[in-house]
Design a protein around this motif. Structure first.
Motif, PDB file in Angstrom:
ATOM      1  N   THR A 109       3.217  21.132  -0.439  1.00 43.98           N
ATOM      2  CA  THR A 109       3.043  22.361  -1.199  1.00 43.98           C
ATOM      3  C   THR A 109       4.302  22.698  -1.993  1.00 43.98           C
ATOM      4  O   THR A 109       4.242  23.109  -3.152  1.00 43.98           O
ATOM      5  CB  THR A 109       2.707  23.527  -0.265  1.00 43.98           C
ATOM      6  OG1 THR A 109       1.551  23.189   0.488  1.00 43.98           O
ATOM      7  CG2 THR A 109       2.452  24.798  -1.046  1.00 43.98           C
ATOM      8  N   THR A 121       4.315  20.444  -5.067  1.00 47.76           N
ATOM      9  CA  THR A 121       3.327  20.760  -6.105  1.00 47.76           C
ATOM     10  C   THR A 121       3.610  22.093  -6.779  1.00 47.76           C
ATOM     11  O   THR A 121       3.148  22.334  -7.898  1.00 47.76           O
ATOM     12  CB  THR A 121       1.909  20.769  -5.522  1.00 47.76           C
ATOM     13  OG1 THR A 121       1.842  21.703  -4.431  1.00 47.76           O
ATOM     14  CG2 THR A 121       1.512  19.393  -5.020  1.00 47.76           C
ATOM     15  N   THR A 122       4.350  22.979  -6.124  1.00 47.94           N
ATOM     16  CA  THR A 122       4.703  24.245  -6.754  1.00 47.94           C
ATOM     17  C   THR A 122       6.081  24.200  -7.409  1.00 47.94           C
ATOM     18  O   THR A 122       6.489  25.157  -8.059  1.00 47.94           O
ATOM     19  CB  THR A 122       4.674  25.391  -5.719  1.00 47.94           C
ATOM     20  OG1 THR A 122       5.532  25.075  -4.618  1.00 47.94           O
ATOM     21  CG2 THR A 122       3.260  25.622  -5.220  1.00 47.94           C
ATOM     22  N   GLU A 158       2.643  19.611 -13.366  1.00 45.80           N
ATOM     23  CA  GLU A 158       1.731  18.476 -13.382  1.00 45.80           C
ATOM     24  C   GLU A 158       2.071  17.562 -14.548  1.00 45.80           C
ATOM     25  O   GLU A 158       2.338  18.002 -15.655  1.00 45.80           O
ATOM     26  CB  GLU A 158       0.287  18.963 -13.493  1.00 45.80           C
ATOM     27  CG  GLU A 158      -0.734  17.853 -13.300  1.00 45.80           C
ATOM     28  CD  GLU A 158      -2.125  18.377 -13.041  1.00 45.80           C
ATOM     29  OE1 GLU A 158      -3.030  17.555 -12.878  1.00 45.80           O
ATOM     30  OE2 GLU A 158      -2.287  19.611 -13.001  1.00 45.80           O
ATOM     31  N   ARG A 181       5.698  15.347 -11.684  1.00 46.09           N
ATOM     32  CA  ARG A 181       5.015  15.488 -10.399  1.00 46.09           C
ATOM     33  C   ARG A 181       4.593  14.132  -9.861  1.00 46.09           C
ATOM     34  O   ARG A 181       4.657  13.886  -8.654  1.00 46.09           O
ATOM     35  CB  ARG A 181       3.803  16.402 -10.517  1.00 46.09           C
ATOM     36  CG  ARG A 181       3.106  16.624  -9.171  1.00 46.09           C
ATOM     37  CD  ARG A 181       1.863  17.480  -9.269  1.00 46.09           C
ATOM     38  NE  ARG A 181       2.179  18.854  -9.627  1.00 46.09           N
ATOM     39  CZ  ARG A 181       1.265  19.811  -9.734  1.00 46.09           C
ATOM     40  NH1 ARG A 181      -0.021  19.534  -9.531  1.00 46.09           N
ATOM     41  NH2 ARG A 181       1.617  21.047 -10.056  1.00 46.09           N
ATOM     42  N   LEU A 191       5.532  12.887  -6.223  1.00 44.38           N
ATOM     43  CA  LEU A 191       4.511  12.490  -5.258  1.00 44.38           C
ATOM     44  C   LEU A 191       4.682  11.038  -4.841  1.00 44.38           C
ATOM     45  O   LEU A 191       4.407  10.671  -3.691  1.00 44.38           O
ATOM     46  CB  LEU A 191       3.115  12.716  -5.835  1.00 44.38           C
ATOM     47  CG  LEU A 191       2.667  14.168  -5.994  1.00 44.38           C
ATOM     48  CD1 LEU A 191       1.304  14.232  -6.678  1.00 44.38           C
ATOM     49  CD2 LEU A 191       2.618  14.881  -4.646  1.00 44.38           C
ATOM     50  N   GLY A 213      -2.300  12.612  -5.014  1.00 43.31           N
ATOM     51  CA  GLY A 213      -2.633  13.277  -6.259  1.00 43.31           C
ATOM     52  C   GLY A 213      -4.082  13.731  -6.313  1.00 43.31           C
ATOM     53  O   GLY A 213      -4.382  14.852  -6.741  1.00 43.31           O
ATOM     54  N   THR A 241      -5.114  16.947  -4.258  1.00 45.14           N
ATOM     55  CA  THR A 241      -4.698  18.257  -4.760  1.00 45.14           C
ATOM     56  C   THR A 241      -5.163  18.512  -6.191  1.00 45.14           C
ATOM     57  O   THR A 241      -4.919  19.583  -6.738  1.00 45.14           O
ATOM     58  CB  THR A 241      -3.163  18.396  -4.704  1.00 45.14           C
ATOM     59  OG1 THR A 241      -2.567  17.303  -5.414  1.00 45.14           O
ATOM     60  CG2 THR A 241      -2.664  18.362  -3.269  1.00 45.14           C
ATOM     61  N   SER A 242      -5.850  17.553  -6.796  1.00 44.96           N
ATOM     62  CA  SER A 242      -6.325  17.717  -8.164  1.00 44.96           C
ATOM     63  C   SER A 242      -7.515  18.669  -8.203  1.00 44.96           C
ATOM     64  O   SER A 242      -8.457  18.547  -7.428  1.00 44.96           O
ATOM     65  CB  SER A 242      -6.748  16.361  -8.740  1.00 44.96           C
ATOM     66  OG  SER A 242      -7.232  16.506 -10.056  1.00 44.96           O
ATOM     67  N   ARG A 285      -3.370  26.567  -7.412  1.00 40.72           N
ATOM     68  CA  ARG A 285      -2.059  26.527  -6.744  1.00 40.72           C
ATOM     69  C   ARG A 285      -1.976  27.481  -5.553  1.00 40.72           C
ATOM     70  O   ARG A 285      -1.224  27.241  -4.618  1.00 40.72           O
ATOM     71  CB  ARG A 285      -0.945  26.871  -7.737  1.00 40.72           C
ATOM     72  CG  ARG A 285      -0.612  25.711  -8.671  1.00 40.72           C
ATOM     73  CD  ARG A 285       0.680  26.015  -9.397  1.00 40.72           C
ATOM     74  NE  ARG A 285       1.111  24.888 -10.209  1.00 40.72           N
ATOM     75  CZ  ARG A 285       2.299  24.816 -10.789  1.00 40.72           C
ATOM     76  NH1 ARG A 285       3.166  25.794 -10.647  1.00 40.72           N
ATOM     77  NH2 ARG A 285       2.620  23.769 -11.518  1.00 40.72           N
ATOM     78  N   ALA A 291      -2.777  25.518  -2.571  1.00 37.62           N
ATOM     79  CA  ALA A 291      -2.102  24.227  -2.456  1.00 37.62           C
ATOM     80  C   ALA A 291      -1.808  23.887  -1.002  1.00 37.62           C
ATOM     81  O   ALA A 291      -1.899  22.731  -0.589  1.00 37.62           O
ATOM     82  CB  ALA A 291      -0.800  24.239  -3.265  1.00 37.62           C
ATOM     83  N   SER A 329      -3.122  20.398   0.800  1.00 37.54           N
ATOM     84  CA  SER A 329      -2.197  19.446   1.422  1.00 37.54           C
ATOM     85  C   SER A 329      -2.430  19.363   2.922  1.00 37.54           C
ATOM     86  O   SER A 329      -2.355  18.284   3.517  1.00 37.54           O
ATOM     87  CB  SER A 329      -0.745  19.841   1.125  1.00 37.54           C
ATOM     88  OG  SER A 329      -0.465  21.138   1.609  1.00 37.54           O
TER      89      SER A 329
END
Length: 480
Positions: free
Chosen positions: A117, A120-121, A125, A129, A133, A375, A378-379, A383, A386, A390
């Motif tokens: 998380t 991703t925050t 993207e 990212r 990842l 990827g 979480t696509s 958010r 998130a 995860s």
């Protein structure tokens, strides 16, 4: 060091430690059995106690990160993991070791979803990212393989206790870096924690694994085995029922309508069911059949660790060019081929002739598959959820691993016991059990490759790709 890179370092350190502890115990199991008097079933629970607690509370950990703040829960998870590691290293009985392992799993369940998380925050993207990842996936994959190496070194030069105690300084270092680098963020909707759901799903998983393990000694038709399965079915059905009735469920079932999320989690569960068992069986085979000591067995995992890194880095570089589906399916089918190769082991196979080649194939395939899995999972997820996404991916990893280890270990033990009763020598019986497990694992991972073909060709998030602030700043720190 730029702040983003420091955040990546913190997340990768924590993920490495959490995944490492799934496999680091494998090489140390013979020493633990001798020191504390573990039974064969008890040894399996040293692994399963961690993975089941981890799996059962991962989703709760992800939701807690959304609710109370990602950095705060990251630090709470670190503290719990470190304290449990200290207790495990000082334990003087099998029961205390198992309790410490379960507590480690709970700490990992709080910590692990926060790592993904936070990434991703933090990273927008796109290419940045994808690289982050890729590093996170590589570290997670290497953690599983390096566990054997680290466990062998620690057991050989110190003692089995250091497979726990080594976590303590790493926890302290990671906590200090997190306080410096990670900004606090949390979701705006503030969902309630579904503690009841977490208890139901954890209890159901424990009951199911207990039923599988019990079948080894009591038989599949025994009241103990079927009673465990009935309890598991009731608890898991209660979990599903609860999730459809409460306002803030642990798992909003609607998230599975996002095809990339469903496919990624299904593929992860199937691959992990084989991967977790592989560390266990290869470690036992190298020490019990090939006659390796703990250090040699640990070092024998080094080529596999290197190929996981290579596969992950290749995958992260290619993800934006070819998309997730070809990488994920290609990695899965390569891993399945490696397991089929493992199934050709004989009692006279050498490490070079029987273990090295399939180990490299499995490691490379797993490395290629990990980045697109992270990827895809979480696509398309907002958010603010998130942590849920995860946590769901990590839950699939741990649930698959716990169930796979229980099932494959039971199949292998039944085969080995039958041959031993028929007069086969120990090495031949053990190898036959191991190859049966690997053959089944090859089929399971091939099925994962087929499932991965259902992934959308080029999954796109349903929200805008423009990075917006997440949640609200806490303690004066800007939301990232």
């Amino acid at each position: 060091m730029p702040r983003d890179r420091l955040v990546l370092l913190v997340a990768c350190l924590a993920q490495f430690m959490v995944v490492l502890d799934v496999s680091i115990v494998n090489v140390a199991l013979p020493a633990m059995r001798e020191a504390l008097g573990f039974s064969a079933t008890g040894l399996q629970w040293v692994v399963s106690a961690y993975t089941l607690a981890f799996a059962g509370f991962l989703l709760l950990g992800g939701r807690a990160a959304d609710l109370f703040g990602r950095r705060r829960m990251f630090l709470v998870g670190l503290a719990l993991f470190g304290a449990a590691s200290l207790v495990g290293g000082l334990a003087d009985s099998p029961g205390l070791v198992l309790a410490a392992r379960a507590a480690q799993g709970l700490g990992g369940a709080v910590l692990s979803p926060a790592t993904l998380t936070i990434l991703t925050t933090t990273f927008a993207e796109g290419a940045a990212r994808a690289r982050a990842l890729g590093a996170w996936a590589a570290i997670g994959g290497v953690g599983g393989a390096v566990g054997g190496i680290a466990g062998g070194v620690l057991v050989h030069f110190l003692s089995w206790r250091w497979i726990f105690l080594v976590n303590v300084p790493v926890v302290v270092l990671t906590a200090v870096l997190a306080r410096i680098a990670v900004s606090e963020t949390r979701a705006d909707d503030r969902p309630r924690l579904d503690t009841g759901g977490a208890l139901l799903v954890t209890g159901g998983l424990v009951a199911f694994v207990h039923g599988v393990v019990s079948s080894e000694s009591a038989g599949w038709s025994s009241a103990l085995t079927w009673g465990s399965f009935v309890v598991a079915a009731v608890l898991l059905a209660g979990f599903v029922f609860l999730e459809t009735r409460i306002a803030s469920p642990l798992v909003p079932l609607g998230v599975f309508r996002i095809r990339s999320v469903s496919v990624a989690n299904g593929t992860m569960a199937l691959i992990s069911s084989a991967m977790f068992a592989m560390w266990y069986f290869v470690s036992i085979h190298m020490q019990g059949v090939l006659g390796f000591d703990a250090l040699t067995a640990g070092l024998a995992f080094l080529p596999q660790s290197a190929t996981i890194v290579l596969g992950s880095q290749f995958s992260s570089r290619m993800l934006s060019r070819v998309g997730a589906r070809p990488l994920l399916s290609g990695g899965a089918f390569l891993t399945a081929a490696g397991f089929a190769w493992f199934a050709l082991l004989t009692p006279t196979s050498t490490w070079v002739g029987g273990v090295l080649g399939p180990g490299i194939a499995v490691g490379l395939g797993m490395g290629v598959a990990l980045t697109p899995l992270a990827g895809a999972a979480t696509s398309g997820v907002d958010r603010t959820q998130a942590g849920l996404a995860s946590g769901l991916l990590n839950t699939s990893r741990q649930v698959g691993g716990a169930i796979g280890l229980a099932v494959l270990s039971t199949l292998a033990t039944a085969r080995a016991d039958a041959l031993t009763a028929g007069g086969a020598i120990a090495a031949a019986a053990s190898t036959a059990g191991t190859t049966r497990a690997f053959a089944v694992a090859a089929v399971v991972v091939a099925a994962a490759g087929c499932v991965s073909l259902l992934l959308p060709r080029s999954p796109r998030p349903t929200r805008t790709s423009t990075p917006d602030p997440v949640g609200e700043p806490v303690d004066g720190a800007p939301a990232r």
